[in-house]
Design an enzyme around this catalytic site. Structure first.
Site, short mmCIF file in Angstrom:
data_model
loop_
_atom_site.label_atom_id
_atom_site.label_comp_id
_atom_site.label_asym_id
_atom_site.label_seq_id
_atom_site.Cartn_x
_atom_site.Cartn_y
_atom_site.Cartn_z
N CYS A 131 -6.81 12.85 -31.73
CA CYS A 131 -7.73 12.07 -32.57
C CYS A 131 -7.28 10.61 -32.64
O CYS A 131 -6.18 10.33 -33.11
CB CYS A 131 -7.82 12.65 -33.97
SG CYS A 131 -9.01 11.77 -34.99
N ILE A 192 -12.49 15.83 -22.54
CA ILE A 192 -11.61 14.83 -23.15
C ILE A 192 -12.13 14.49 -24.54
O ILE A 192 -13.31 14.65 -24.82
CB ILE A 192 -11.54 13.55 -22.30
CG1 ILE A 192 -12.94 12.98 -22.09
CG2 ILE A 192 -10.86 13.83 -20.96
CD1 ILE A 192 -13.04 11.66 -21.32
N GLY A 244 -17.31 15.16 -22.97
CA GLY A 244 -17.26 13.72 -22.85
C GLY A 244 -18.54 13.17 -22.26
O GLY A 244 -18.70 13.13 -21.04
#
Length: 304
Positions: A131, A192, A244
């Site tokens: 994060c 990702i 992603g």
């Protein structure tokens, strides 16, 4: 008839589409719009040991072909998630769910994962070491192979369910981190997470987001996701949940050819709450168009 079923570490999904953590709440919010049981699964809101209000506002900035967010893991804390959120979810979602867990120390990751592991509805634990929106947590564990492996080992010691480590693209060598997680016992990789991004307001000449920088997501990052999934698939033997910038059923096929077994959809849910539903409904058409009868057969197909 086409077969959209895939399998993640013994968990069978009717299709590979999974709303990504942080873009689908705890599911029941979207259940008011459509039957979310059509999803393969979903990854619920990033959960930490203590409740978090998140980062100061403004937290969102728009950009071409994407957005930047700096929400900062706003959540009610793991004990409330277990006592309040999961019972609400169980009324409208009848499949195994993916529990997304974040932490600010190895001990915190282990504590949260041990608790959530006991929940019957949780099929997979997704450990977020990536994060970009919280200081001294999250991404600091995902930028070094040693730190990512340490979290993996600690979580695996206290859990019985499959553990997938969610990796950051904000690194020079994502392959070495994925391999370190595999060696430490990870059952799979999620990838990702968002790239780091920033916007500046021309009128105020100040950063748009209070936190200055945040996670850049949306269709603009899709080629980066394809490249990284392709690289990691070559290096590990454990399954990959790819994500992603996914917005279409064609994107799902492309990411699976790169090496993903299942595919998460993130920012698209914030633009169109029916994004996952639309992709699932369109998937059989796209499979037929490209003469794919069984999705399992195309995983990593671009490597052959």
């Amino acid at each position: 008839m086409v077969n959209t079923q895939v399998e993640l570490s013994g968990v069978t999904l009717s299709n590979p589409i999974i709303p990504a953590s942080g873009t689908f709440g705890f599911g029941y919010e979207f259940a008011e719009l459509y039957d979310i049981n059509m999803l393969g699964s979903f990854s619920f809101k990033g959960t930490t040991k203590e409740p978090r209000f998140g980062n100061p506002t403004p937290r969102i900035a728009e950009c071409t072909a994407g957005m930047i967010n700096s929400v900062g893991l706003q959540n009610p804390g793991v004990e409330k998630v277990i006592s309040e959120e999961l019972p609400k979810l169980s009324k409208c979602f009848h499949k195994p769910v993916i529990a997304n867990i974040s932490g600010f120390s190895v001990e915190e990751y282990a504590y949260c994962c041990e608790l959530i592991d006991k929940e019957e509805q949780v099929g997979i634990i997704e450990v977020n070491v990536s994060c970009p929106n919280v200081h001294n947590g999250g991404m600091s564990f995902g930028t070094s192979p040693e730190a990512a492996a340490e979290v993996t080992r600690a979580v695996k010691k206290v859990t019985t369910k499959p553990v997938y480590i969610k990796l950051s693209p904000n690194v020079t060598d994502i392959v070495s981190i994925a391999k370190a997680c595999e060696e430490a016992g990870a059952d799979g990789i999620s990838m990702i997470n968002t790239l780091m991004g920033m916007r500046i307001d021309l009128k105020t000449k100040r950063p748009v987001i209070a936190n200055k920088m945040g996670g850049f997501s949306g269709s603009a990052i899709f080629p980066v996701a394809v490249r990284m999934v392709y690289q990691v698939y070559d290096a590990v033997k454990i399954p990959i949940i790819g994500m992603g910038g996914v917005t279409t059923a064609e994107d799902v096929i492309e990411l699976m050819l790169a090496g993903a077994t299942a595919v998460q959809v993130g920012a698209a849910n914030l633009v169109n709450p029916f994004a996952c539903k639309d992709i699932i409904e369109d998937l059989p058409r796209v499979m037929e168009k490209y003469q794919i009868t069984n999705l399992k057969d195309i995983i990593g197909g671009a490597h052959k």
